[in-house]
Design an enzyme around this catalytic site. Structure first.
Site, PDB file in Angstrom:
ATOM      1  N   HIS A  71      -6.904 -12.184  32.089  1.00 53.49           N
ATOM      2  CA  HIS A  71      -7.649 -12.090  30.823  1.00 53.49           C
ATOM      3  C   HIS A  71      -8.844 -11.150  31.016  1.00 53.49           C
ATOM      4  CE1 HIS A  71     -10.045 -13.403  27.370  1.00 53.49           C
ATOM      5  NE2 HIS A  71      -9.019 -14.121  26.940  1.00 53.49           N
ATOM      6  N   GLU A 110     -13.779 -25.064  21.314  1.00 56.46           N
ATOM      7  CA  GLU A 110     -12.647 -25.100  20.372  1.00 56.46           C
ATOM      8  C   GLU A 110     -12.519 -26.426  19.632  1.00 56.46           C
ATOM      9  OE1 GLU A 110     -12.463 -23.923  23.479  1.00 56.46           O
ATOM     10  OE2 GLU A 110     -11.950 -21.811  23.216  1.00 56.46           O
ATOM     11  N   ARG A 168     -13.189 -21.550  28.974  1.00 54.62           N
ATOM     12  CA  ARG A 168     -14.600 -21.600  29.386  1.00 54.62           C
ATOM     13  C   ARG A 168     -14.880 -22.744  30.365  1.00 54.62           C
ATOM     14  NH1 ARG A 168     -15.641 -18.527  25.079  1.00 54.62           N
ATOM     15  NH2 ARG A 168     -17.679 -17.522  24.937  1.00 54.62           N
ATOM     16  N   GLU A 200      -2.342 -24.227  11.667  1.00 54.73           N
ATOM     17  CA  GLU A 200      -2.484 -24.978  12.938  1.00 54.73           C
ATOM     18  C   GLU A 200      -3.656 -25.961  12.837  1.00 54.73           C
ATOM     19  OE1 GLU A 200      -3.677 -23.748  17.188  1.00 54.73           O
ATOM     20  OE2 GLU A 200      -1.554 -23.218  17.125  1.00 54.73           O
ATOM     21  N   HIS A 205      -8.084 -18.751  31.182  1.00 53.46           N
ATOM     22  CA  HIS A 205      -9.232 -18.131  30.509  1.00 53.46           C
ATOM     23  C   HIS A 205     -10.228 -19.126  29.946  1.00 53.46           C
ATOM     24  CE1 HIS A 205      -8.172 -19.230  26.371  1.00 53.46           C
ATOM     25  NE2 HIS A 205      -6.934 -19.095  26.747  1.00 53.46           N
ATOM     26  N   ASP A 246      -8.618 -22.587  16.271  1.00 55.99           N
ATOM     27  CA  ASP A 246      -9.869 -23.140  16.790  1.00 55.99           C
ATOM     28  C   ASP A 246     -10.834 -22.123  17.379  1.00 55.99           C
ATOM     29  OD1 ASP A 246      -8.652 -22.342  19.119  1.00 55.99           O
ATOM     30  OD2 ASP A 246      -8.005 -24.355  19.695  1.00 55.99           O
TER      31      ASP A 246
HETATM   32  C1  UD1 Z   1     -11.481 -16.593  22.902  1.00 59.61           C
HETATM   33  C2  UD1 Z   1     -11.618 -17.899  22.099  1.00 59.61           C
HETATM   34  C3  UD1 Z   1     -10.705 -18.972  22.689  1.00 59.61           C
HETATM   35  C4  UD1 Z   1      -9.274 -18.475  22.812  1.00 59.61           C
HETATM   36  C5  UD1 Z   1      -9.264 -17.179  23.609  1.00 59.61           C
HETATM   37  C6  UD1 Z   1      -7.873 -16.613  23.663  1.00 59.61           C
HETATM   38  C7  UD1 Z   1     -13.775 -18.522  21.110  1.00 59.61           C
HETATM   39  C8  UD1 Z   1     -15.132 -19.029  21.357  1.00 59.61           C
HETATM   40  N1  UD1 Z   1     -12.997 -18.368  22.198  1.00 59.61           N
HETATM   41  O1  UD1 Z   1     -11.999 -16.823  24.207  1.00 59.61           O
HETATM   42  O2  UD1 Z   1     -10.730 -20.104  21.838  1.00 59.61           O
HETATM   43  O3  UD1 Z   1      -8.507 -19.446  23.470  1.00 59.61           O
HETATM   44  O4  UD1 Z   1     -10.123 -16.211  22.959  1.00 59.61           O
HETATM   45  O5  UD1 Z   1      -7.758 -15.593  24.621  1.00 59.61           O
HETATM   46  O6  UD1 Z   1     -13.413 -18.248  19.983  1.00 59.61           O
HETATM   47  N2  UD1 Z   1     -12.622  -9.096  26.214  1.00 59.61           N
HETATM   48  C9  UD1 Z   1     -12.314  -7.743  26.250  1.00 59.61           C
HETATM   49  N3  UD1 Z   1     -11.245  -7.304  25.496  1.00 59.61           N
HETATM   50  C10 UD1 Z   1     -10.475  -8.116  24.746  1.00 59.61           C
HETATM   51  C11 UD1 Z   1     -10.764  -9.496  24.748  1.00 59.61           C
HETATM   52  C12 UD1 Z   1     -11.843  -9.961  25.472  1.00 59.61           C
HETATM   53  O7  UD1 Z   1     -12.981  -6.967  26.910  1.00 59.61           O
HETATM   54  O8  UD1 Z   1      -9.537  -7.639  24.109  1.00 59.61           O
HETATM   55  C13 UD1 Z   1     -13.792  -9.585  26.994  1.00 59.61           C
HETATM   56  C14 UD1 Z   1     -15.121  -9.135  26.363  1.00 59.61           C
HETATM   57  O9  UD1 Z   1     -16.044  -8.881  27.389  1.00 59.61           O
HETATM   58  C15 UD1 Z   1     -15.542 -10.371  25.558  1.00 59.61           C
HETATM   59  C16 UD1 Z   1     -15.072 -11.468  26.492  1.00 59.61           C
HETATM   60  O10 UD1 Z   1     -13.811 -11.008  27.003  1.00 59.61           O
HETATM   61  O11 UD1 Z   1     -16.930 -10.426  25.302  1.00 59.61           O
HETATM   62  C17 UD1 Z   1     -14.943 -12.833  25.891  1.00 59.61           C
HETATM   63  O12 UD1 Z   1     -14.203 -12.826  24.670  1.00 59.61           O
HETATM   64  P1  UD1 Z   1     -14.345 -14.108  23.686  1.00 59.61           P
HETATM   65  O13 UD1 Z   1     -13.439 -13.918  22.536  1.00 59.61           O
HETATM   66  O14 UD1 Z   1     -15.777 -14.389  23.395  1.00 59.61           O
HETATM   67  O15 UD1 Z   1     -13.874 -15.304  24.606  1.00 59.61           O
HETATM   68  P2  UD1 Z   1     -12.440 -15.659  25.167  1.00 59.61           P
HETATM   69  O16 UD1 Z   1     -12.664 -16.285  26.490  1.00 59.61           O
HETATM   70  O17 UD1 Z   1     -11.556 -14.478  25.059  1.00 59.61           O
HETATM   71  N1  UDP Z   2      -0.025 -13.733  25.973  1.00 59.48           N
HETATM   72  C1  UDP Z   2       0.280 -12.371  25.927  1.00 59.48           C
HETATM   73  N2  UDP Z   2      -0.002 -11.608  27.035  1.00 59.48           N
HETATM   74  C2  UDP Z   2      -0.579 -12.120  28.153  1.00 59.48           C
HETATM   75  C3  UDP Z   2      -0.897 -13.511  28.179  1.00 59.48           C
HETATM   76  C4  UDP Z   2      -0.609 -14.287  27.064  1.00 59.48           C
HETATM   77  O1  UDP Z   2       0.801 -11.874  24.930  1.00 59.48           O
HETATM   78  O2  UDP Z   2      -0.814 -11.374  29.109  1.00 59.48           O
HETATM   79  C5  UDP Z   2       0.251 -14.560  24.758  1.00 59.48           C
HETATM   80  C6  UDP Z   2       0.962 -15.878  24.978  1.00 59.48           C
HETATM   81  O3  UDP Z   2       2.364 -15.733  24.931  1.00 59.48           O
HETATM   82  C7  UDP Z   2       0.430 -16.725  23.824  1.00 59.48           C
HETATM   83  C8  UDP Z   2      -0.972 -16.197  23.608  1.00 59.48           C
HETATM   84  O4  UDP Z   2      -1.013 -14.931  24.240  1.00 59.48           O
HETATM   85  O5  UDP Z   2       1.161 -16.506  22.625  1.00 59.48           O
HETATM   86  C9  UDP Z   2      -1.959 -17.132  24.215  1.00 59.48           C
HETATM   87  O6  UDP Z   2      -3.210 -16.537  24.255  1.00 59.48           O
HETATM   88  P1  UDP Z   2      -4.384 -17.116  25.138  1.00 59.48           P
HETATM   89  O7  UDP Z   2      -3.834 -17.829  26.305  1.00 59.48           O
HETATM   90  O8  UDP Z   2      -5.317 -15.974  25.378  1.00 59.48           O
HETATM   91  O9  UDP Z   2      -5.124 -18.097  24.134  1.00 59.48           O
HETATM   92  P2  UDP Z   2      -4.921 -19.642  23.729  1.00 59.48           P
HETATM   93  O10 UDP Z   2      -3.525 -19.821  23.248  1.00 59.48           O
HETATM   94  O11 UDP Z   2      -5.261 -20.472  24.924  1.00 59.48           O
HETATM   95  O12 UDP Z   2      -5.940 -19.825  22.655  1.00 59.48           O
END
Ligand code: UD1
Ligand code: UDP
Length: 371
Positions: free
Chosen positions: A242, A135, A211, A121, A209, A99
């Site tokens: 996160h 999502e 939104r 999924e 994490h 998603d």
């Molecule tokens: C995204 C997904 C969410 C998923 C989550 C898992 C969308 C809209 N959101 O949300 O569905 O549950 O990932 O974690 O697809 N950032 C870093 N380094 C990283 C990752 C993130 O710096 O490795 C920071 C950056 O500033 C980035 C921000 O986090 O711009 C947001 O990342 P983004 O993927 O847009 O949103 P998530 O909240 O991570």
């Molecule tokens: N996870 C990880 N390291 C962390 C936190 C989570 O490897 O510090 C793993 C967790 O076991 C799961 C996945 O990341 O498999 C979940 O990711 P996240 O919570 O970012 O996204 P979501 O599943 O909510 O989309």
């Protein structure tokens, strides 16, 4: 017979964890498949952690992540850049996961290129378009444009039928997250000594994490943590924070510096899986954690009011508690004070899979493309 060219696309940590075992399964079936991997790198560091663990070298890396990125640029970057990848790679099928915005935009881009898409999924729903945001709509979109729907459970199959997806395109496979978890727990036991946790204290693992929880809700979660450590000298929290700045800022502002609250960088998957196993209670708004923790026999209190993963809630190992400070404190306190309640919630169950989901998906693809 020519090989089936499969392009697997993912961009964030959870997609990478859940697609990695599928990439490996496709590589192991190289007599039938040519496996090509494209990462959008919607996440950069958190994605690379997973690529390293599973030893995956992407054929395409779009490197799109920007600091504090927004949904508009993310969507348009993926949509446009995937067009070029599809033109260069010309796959028989594209696989996307779940998603995220990467998945939704990559699926839409493949649809515009008239390339069939398989959705891993598929079929998760809350039926509320703003929870989780964005999502719920991302997965509805992905399901609408995909041809093959790999649904993890009976509930997700039923949701697809309700969404008018033809029955013959729905396959119940289990969730690939269990494949990833079982492989990791078996092959990569991690050493957690670097976390400096106190073995004499009970450990509560926290992740958040979403939104919907930015702003007041995440501050409430932090306030609940402060109240719980104040009232319970026998507990410690460990919180891999996160990298999203909307999470980092309030969490470090409110929780940094307490001796029994360990704020740490996002953990690699292997140590995180070990940490889940060694924790007493898990508090989380994560989707993946809701699927993994029940199979490890860990109670999860979910910091949300709805979930697209109702199976473990029905079973009683996962409970929705929302983000009200007093409710979180009450529910954690209940698990700490009441051994019967704790025991009831910590029974290991596995409604999400048996570790063979990737094998099923590969078998289905082989059959469908050799018809
Ligand atoms: C995204 C997904 C969410 C998923 C989550 C898992 C969308 C809209 N959101 O949300 O569905 O549950 O990932 O974690 O697809 N950032 C870093 N380094 C990283 C990752 C993130 O710096 O490795 C920071 C950056 O500033 C980035 C921000 O986090 O711009 C947001 O990342 P983004 O993927 O847009 O949103 P998530 O909240 O991570
Ligand atoms: N996870 C990880 N390291 C962390 C936190 C989570 O490897 O510090 C793993 C967790 O076991 C799961 C996945 O990341 O498999 C979940 O990711 P996240 O919570 O970012 O996204 P979501 O599943 O909510 O989309």
């Amino acid at each position: 017979m020519s090989k089936i060219k499969v392009l697997t696309v993912f961009g964030t940590r959870p997609e990478a964890i859940k697609m990695a075992p599928l990439v490996k399964e496709l590589e192991n079936a190289q007599e039938s498949f040519e496996s090509v991997v494209c990462v959008t790198a919607q996440h950069r560091q958190m994605l690379d952690q997973v690529l390293n663990l599973f030893n995956i070298n992407p054929d395409y890396d779009l490197n799109i992540m920007k600091d504090n990125q927004n949904l508009w640029t993310l969507t348009s970057d993926v949509l446009l850049k995937m067009k070029e990848v599809y033109e260069s790679c010309n796959p028989d099928i594209v696989l996307v996961h779940g998603d995220t915005t990467t998945s939704m935009a990559a699926a839409l881009s493949a649809f515009y290129a008239k390339i069939p898409v398989g959705h891993v999924e598929a079929g998760l729903r809350t039926f509320d378009k703003y929870y989780p945001f964005p999502e719920e709509i991302n997965r509805v979109f992905a399901d609408a444009v995909c041809t093959y729907h790999f649904a993890p459970t009976d509930t997700s199959c039923e949701n697809l039928i309700k969404s008018a997806i033809p029955k013959e395109h729905i396959y119940k496979t289990g969730n690939t997250v269990i494949d990833a978890l079982l492989y990791t727990v078996e092959n990569h036991k991690a050493d957690l000594s670097g976390l400096h946790l106190d073995k004499n204290l009970k450990t509560i693992l926290l992740t958040s994490h979403r939104r919907e929880n930015f702003g007041e809700p995440i501050r409430n979660i932090c306030k609940a943590v402060l109240e719980l450590v104040k009232n319970n000298p026998q507990i410690q929290f460990v919180y891999p924070v996160h990298l999203n700045p909307n999470v980092q800022k309030p969490v470090y502002e409110l929780l940094d510096g307490h001796p029994r609250i360990h704020l740490i960088e996002p953990l690699e998957y292997a140590p995180f899986a070990t940490l889940m196993k060694e924790s007493d209670i898990i508090l989380s708004d994560s989707g993946g954690v809701q699927e993994e923790a029940p199979s490890l026999g860990k109670p999860v209190l979910v910091l949300r009011t709805t979930t697209e993963r109702p199976e473990a809630v029905k079973h009683g190992t996962v409970k929705l508690v929302g983000t009200d400070k007093d409710v979180i404190v009450k529910e954690v306190q209940n698990l700490l004070n009441n051994p019967d309640e704790y025991k009831k919630m910590s029974e290991a169950i596995n409604p999400y899979g048996d570790g063979l989901a990737c094998k099923r998906i590969v078998d289905i693809l082989r059959k469908e493309f050799n018809k």
